[in-house]
Write a protein that holds these residues in place. Structure first.
Motif, PDB file in Angstrom:
ATOM      1  N   LEU A  20       0.830  -1.207   0.000  1.00  0.00           N
ATOM      2  CA  LEU A  20       0.000   0.000   0.000  1.00  0.00           C
ATOM      3  C   LEU A  20       0.867   1.262   0.000  1.00  0.00           C
ATOM      4  O   LEU A  20       0.589   2.223  -0.729  1.00  0.00           O
ATOM      5  CB  LEU A  20      -0.918  -0.007   1.222  1.00  0.00           C
ATOM      6  N   ALA A  21       1.898   1.251   0.837  1.00  0.00           N
ATOM      7  CA  ALA A  21       2.784   2.414   0.911  1.00  0.00           C
ATOM      8  C   ALA A  21       3.526   2.626  -0.400  1.00  0.00           C
ATOM      9  O   ALA A  21       3.735   3.765  -0.841  1.00  0.00           O
ATOM     10  CB  ALA A  21       3.777   2.232   2.062  1.00  0.00           C
ATOM     11  N   HIS A  22       3.922   1.534  -1.026  1.00  0.00           N
ATOM     12  CA  HIS A  22       4.605   1.624  -2.321  1.00  0.00           C
ATOM     13  C   HIS A  22       3.691   2.246  -3.375  1.00  0.00           C
ATOM     14  O   HIS A  22       4.115   3.105  -4.164  1.00  0.00           O
ATOM     15  CB  HIS A  22       5.038   0.219  -2.758  1.00  0.00           C
ATOM     16  N   ALA A  23       2.422   1.830  -3.370  1.00  0.00           N
ATOM     17  CA  ALA A  23       1.474   2.294  -4.384  1.00  0.00           C
ATOM     18  C   ALA A  23       1.275   3.797  -4.353  1.00  0.00           C
ATOM     19  O   ALA A  23       1.052   4.424  -5.397  1.00  0.00           O
ATOM     20  CB  ALA A  23       0.135   1.590  -4.193  1.00  0.00           C
ATOM     21  N   VAL A  24       1.363   4.399  -3.155  1.00  0.00           N
ATOM     22  CA  VAL A  24       1.109   5.840  -3.041  1.00  0.00           C
ATOM     23  C   VAL A  24       2.341   6.603  -2.541  1.00  0.00           C
ATOM     24  O   VAL A  24       2.252   7.792  -2.230  1.00  0.00           O
ATOM     25  CB  VAL A  24      -0.103   6.112  -2.111  1.00  0.00           C
ATOM     26  N   ASN A  25       3.466   5.888  -2.459  1.00  0.00           N
ATOM     27  CA  ASN A  25       4.745   6.495  -2.076  1.00  0.00           C
ATOM     28  C   ASN A  25       4.654   7.238  -0.735  1.00  0.00           C
ATOM     29  O   ASN A  25       4.995   8.415  -0.630  1.00  0.00           O
ATOM     30  CB  ASN A  25       5.246   7.448  -3.167  1.00  0.00           C
ATOM     31  N   LYS A  26       4.188   6.518   0.276  1.00  0.00           N
ATOM     32  CA  LYS A  26       4.067   7.085   1.627  1.00  0.00           C
ATOM     33  C   LYS A  26       4.973   6.316   2.597  1.00  0.00           C
ATOM     34  O   LYS A  26       5.335   5.173   2.352  1.00  0.00           O
ATOM     35  CB  LYS A  26       2.615   7.024   2.103  1.00  0.00           C
ATOM     36  N   PRO A  27       5.324   6.916   3.728  1.00  0.00           N
ATOM     37  CA  PRO A  27       6.200   6.258   4.706  1.00  0.00           C
ATOM     38  C   PRO A  27       5.472   5.208   5.528  1.00  0.00           C
ATOM     39  O   PRO A  27       4.237   5.177   5.577  1.00  0.00           O
ATOM     40  CB  PRO A  27       6.672   7.412   5.590  1.00  0.00           C
ATOM     41  N   TYR A  70       9.089   1.970   2.721  1.00  0.00           N
ATOM     42  CA  TYR A  70       8.523   0.638   2.520  1.00  0.00           C
ATOM     43  C   TYR A  70       9.582  -0.342   2.026  1.00  0.00           C
ATOM     44  O   TYR A  70       9.472  -1.556   2.216  1.00  0.00           O
ATOM     45  CB  TYR A  70       7.359   0.706   1.529  1.00  0.00           C
ATOM     46  N   MET A  71      10.644   0.185   1.418  1.00  0.00           N
ATOM     47  CA  MET A  71      11.680  -0.683   0.866  1.00  0.00           C
ATOM     48  C   MET A  71      12.488  -1.382   1.962  1.00  0.00           C
ATOM     49  O   MET A  71      13.001  -2.493   1.759  1.00  0.00           O
ATOM     50  CB  MET A  71      12.617   0.114  -0.043  1.00  0.00           C
TER      51      MET A  71
END
Length: 237
Positions: free
Chosen positions: A82-89, A211-212
């Motif tokens: 989910l965080a990857h999809a919207v580039n959030k921490p 997220y990485m």
């Protein structure tokens, strides 16, 4: 700030959305461990009911351990996606911290215990002082008997919480007697709202991560890893 948090560290699956000091919604299901089938529908339902989209979430959080190896991986992988999809921490919160946070301002020593099988528990110890909770013993995997002896030596009232209560209640009472207190059923379960509030506190302090790099936190190796090492040792020996 809006935080979406999940906890899948045990048989309980839970998701919540917190906006500043308002709990928008929380979903808790304590029935069979099929998180791979139930977690995403829960998240979609809670977002839909709150008229929110994934893009509206500022921080994603998950209980990152200890707990069920498979459960933790499902929760962490979901939050990472989910965080990857919207580039959030993202923010990781210990399952044990979350359980202790379920008991605000408790006057006793707070002792979360998660059943780790073979008479072992995942555990840490906490105290609430001036409306803030402090860890007095760090995360560990410990035998139930060792924990009982340690708590007996401390000679103070203890509030037990977590899924280990149902498994070990009789043995705790037998070993500790009147030193034992047990949290209400509703406070013994993992709650995503507690994970969300602790995550929000960390986020306001700037303690987020990508997220990485986000990953589960294990206190011991999985059964598969232990069996592989045993087999390898026997073959090599």
């Amino acid at each position: 700030m809006k935080v979406l948090a999940v906890d899948t560290s045990s048989i309980v699956a839970t998701a919540a959305i917190l906006e500043d000091d308002k709990l928008i919604g929380e979903y808790i299901l304590n029935h069979k461990k099929t998180h791979s089938q139930k977690l995403m529908p829960m998240i979609k339902e809670i977002l839909s009911s709150a008229a929110l989209k994934v893009e509206d979430i500022d921080v994603f959080a998950a209980a990152n351990g200890p707990g069920s190896f498979t459960g933790l991986r499902i929760g962490v992988a979901t939050v990472k996606g989910l965080a990857h999809a919207v580039n959030k921490p993202v923010v990781g919160i210990s399952t044990l911290d979350g359980l202790a946070f379920n008991l605000p301002f408790c006057q006793y020593l707070v002792c979360p215990i998660m059943d780790a099988r073979r008479e072992q528990v995942y555990n840490a110890l906490y105290k609430w002082i001036d409306k803030t909770f402090y860890m007095v013993e760090g995360y560990r995997g410990i035998s139930l008997e060792q924990l009982i002896q340690e708590l007996k030596a401390r000679n103070e009232k203890v509030m037990f919480t977590g899924d280990g209560v149902a498994v070990f209640r009789d043995k705790l009472v037998e070993g500790l007697g009147e030193l034992c207190e047990f949290a209400p059923v509703s406070s013994r379960m993992q709650r995503a709202s507690s994970i969300a509030e602790l995550a929000m506190q960390k986020a306001y302090r700037g303690e987020t991560e990508s997220y990485m790099t986000f990953s589960p936190f294990y206190l011991r190796k999985s059964q598969a890893e232990r069996e592989y090492e045993k087999k390898c040792g026997e073959e090599c020996g």
